[in-house]
Write a protein that holds these residues in place. Structure first.
Motif, PDB file in Angstrom:
ATOM      1  N   PHE A   1       0.851  -1.186   0.000  1.00 36.03           N
ATOM      2  CA  PHE A   1       0.000   0.000   0.000  1.00 36.03           C
ATOM      3  C   PHE A   1       0.889   1.240   0.000  1.00 36.03           C
ATOM      4  O   PHE A   1       1.891   1.297   0.717  1.00 36.03           O
ATOM      5  N   SER A   2       0.509   2.223  -0.794  1.00 36.09           N
ATOM      6  CA  SER A   2       1.312   3.443  -0.884  1.00 36.09           C
ATOM      7  C   SER A   2       0.932   4.467   0.181  1.00 36.09           C
ATOM      8  O   SER A   2       1.646   5.442   0.393  1.00 36.09           O
ATOM      9  N   LYS A   3      -0.207   4.265   0.840  1.00 39.85           N
ATOM     10  CA  LYS A   3      -0.623   5.142   1.923  1.00 39.85           C
ATOM     11  C   LYS A   3      -1.562   4.370   2.833  1.00 39.85           C
ATOM     12  O   LYS A   3      -1.914   3.219   2.554  1.00 39.85           O
ATOM     13  N   GLU A   4      -1.967   4.994   3.937  1.00 42.31           N
ATOM     14  CA  GLU A   4      -2.838   4.310   4.891  1.00 42.31           C
ATOM     15  C   GLU A   4      -4.145   3.889   4.225  1.00 42.31           C
ATOM     16  O   GLU A   4      -4.684   4.581   3.369  1.00 42.31           O
ATOM     17  N   THR A   5      -4.641   2.748   4.621  1.00 38.92           N
ATOM     18  CA  THR A   5      -5.866   2.232   4.024  1.00 38.92           C
ATOM     19  C   THR A   5      -6.666   1.460   5.058  1.00 38.92           C
ATOM     20  O   THR A   5      -6.110   0.925   6.022  1.00 38.92           O
ATOM     21  N   ASN A   6      -7.964   1.401   4.836  1.00 36.47           N
ATOM     22  CA  ASN A   6      -8.814   0.586   5.708  1.00 36.47           C
ATOM     23  C   ASN A   6      -9.365  -0.610   4.934  1.00 36.47           C
ATOM     24  O   ASN A   6     -10.445  -1.107   5.218  1.00 36.47           O
ATOM     25  N   ARG A   7      -8.618  -1.061   3.930  1.00 39.40           N
ATOM     26  CA  ARG A   7      -9.073  -2.191   3.119  1.00 39.40           C
ATOM     27  C   ARG A   7      -9.439  -3.386   4.007  1.00 39.40           C
ATOM     28  O   ARG A   7      -8.703  -3.734   4.931  1.00 39.40           O
ATOM     29  N   HIS A   8     -10.576  -3.990   3.699  1.00 37.58           N
ATOM     30  CA  HIS A   8     -11.035  -5.162   4.446  1.00 37.58           C
ATOM     31  C   HIS A   8     -11.532  -6.201   3.455  1.00 37.58           C
ATOM     32  O   HIS A   8     -12.479  -5.949   2.706  1.00 37.58           O
ATOM     33  N   ILE A   9     -10.868  -7.339   3.445  1.00 34.30           N
ATOM     34  CA  ILE A   9     -11.265  -8.456   2.597  1.00 34.30           C
ATOM     35  C   ILE A   9     -11.448  -9.680   3.475  1.00 34.30           C
ATOM     36  O   ILE A   9     -10.609  -9.978   4.325  1.00 34.30           O
ATOM     37  N   ARG A  10     -12.568 -10.372   3.272  1.00 36.74           N
ATOM     38  CA  ARG A  10     -12.779 -11.656   3.937  1.00 36.74           C
ATOM     39  C   ARG A  10     -12.453 -12.776   2.944  1.00 36.74           C
ATOM     40  O   ARG A  10     -12.856 -12.719   1.778  1.00 36.74           O
ATOM     41  N   ARG A  11     -11.724 -13.766   3.396  1.00 40.50           N
ATOM     42  CA  ARG A  11     -11.258 -14.824   2.514  1.00 40.50           C
ATOM     43  C   ARG A  11     -11.647 -16.197   3.066  1.00 40.50           C
ATOM     44  O   ARG A  11     -11.523 -16.448   4.265  1.00 40.50           O
ATOM     45  N   VAL A  12     -12.083 -17.059   2.166  1.00 41.39           N
ATOM     46  CA  VAL A  12     -12.427 -18.435   2.513  1.00 41.39           C
ATOM     47  C   VAL A  12     -11.691 -19.363   1.571  1.00 41.39           C
ATOM     48  O   VAL A  12     -11.639 -19.127   0.354  1.00 41.39           O
TER      49      VAL A  12
END
Length: 258
Positions: A244-255
């Motif tokens: 990431f090039s800057k702060e992020t709140n990315r949220h991924i759920r993985r199964v």
């Protein structure tokens, strides 16, 4: 109704023309057919799979891999992370389930919150079937003699030591695939012990493999949008992540689906 759009160099986008359509309108057999053909399928415009609806839908594709935390892995940046997967840094190429006895067939990603378009964090997928199709035969013959031992401390949900041949077979497509995880020099490092290559030649091998996996002819850089659902063939592909090039709140759920 839905529209189909092929990505480059591989992958398929399936977009619902009716915003918020129930994903159950897409038959699991059709999803598997698309994945076999395109390796990665991105589903856009469908209703989100909230809470237990995510694993419930995934069970239509197969048995779920259970981890210590359950079957849904929440991928987001954690300032107190003890493993590189949960940082804002790059994730080297690997395949899921490498440190457990049963390797998943499919990886099911559900993007709850995407990063800003300019924030980086793209997921990288390398089609190793395509890569091997353009690798000289004499080099593949040398790769057939390579076995790698991977080791990492069990700090999160995986760890230990295992061996893997560099070249193996896809369990359902009857084609050759590349099984390789890049070394990790970060939190919770992963060490490689390579048999079949002279010690002095190993740094060049690791560098060459990194170049090949990132070749734009074989590598898809997927930029996430909130609501995206992506299903990937964990046997045909290796995957990683750009930093990431800057702060992020990315949220991924993985199964992981066996």
């Amino acid at each position: 109704m839905r529209t189909l759009h092929e990505l480059s160099p591989f992958g398929l986008v399936v977009r619902s023309e009716s915003s918020g359509a129930d994903l159950s309108i897409v038959a699991p057999s059709l999803l598997k057919q698309w994945i076999d053909e395109h390796r990665v399928v991105s589903l856009k415009g469908f209703a989100p799979l909230i809470g237990s609806a995510l694993p419930d839908f995934c069970r239509n594709l197969g048995e779920l891999l259970e981890w210590e935390f359950g079957n849904v892995n929440d991928l987001r940046v954690n300032p107190e992370a003890k493993n590189y997967l949960y940082t804002n840094r790059a994730v080297p190429f690997h395949w899921d389930g490498a440190f457990v006895s049963r390797v998943p067939h499919y990886i099911f990603f559900h993007c709850d919150t995407a990063p800003d378009p300019q924030a980086g964090g793209e997921t990288l997928f390398c089609d190793t079937i395509r890569l091997l199709g353009q690798t000289p035969v004499d080099l593949q013959d040398r790769w057939k003699n390579i076995t790698i031992t991977y080791s990492t401390e069990k700090i999160v949900h995986y760890g230990g030591t295992f061996n893997s041949a560099l070249l193996t077979s896809h369990p359902t497509l009857n084609v050759q695939v590349l099984r390789y995880a890049e070394p990790v020099e970060d939190l919770n490092p992963v060490q490689l012990t390579i048999a079949g290559i002279k010690q002095e030649e190993q740094p060049a091998f690791i560098e060459d493999m990194h170049r090949r996996l990132n070749d734009e002819n074989f590598c898809l850089a997927y930029q996430w949008e909130s609501g995206d659902i992506v299903i990937a063939d964990n046997h045909a592909l290796l995957h990683g992540r750009r930093a990431f090039s800057k702060e992020t709140n990315r949220h991924i759920r993985r199964v992981n689906i066996l």
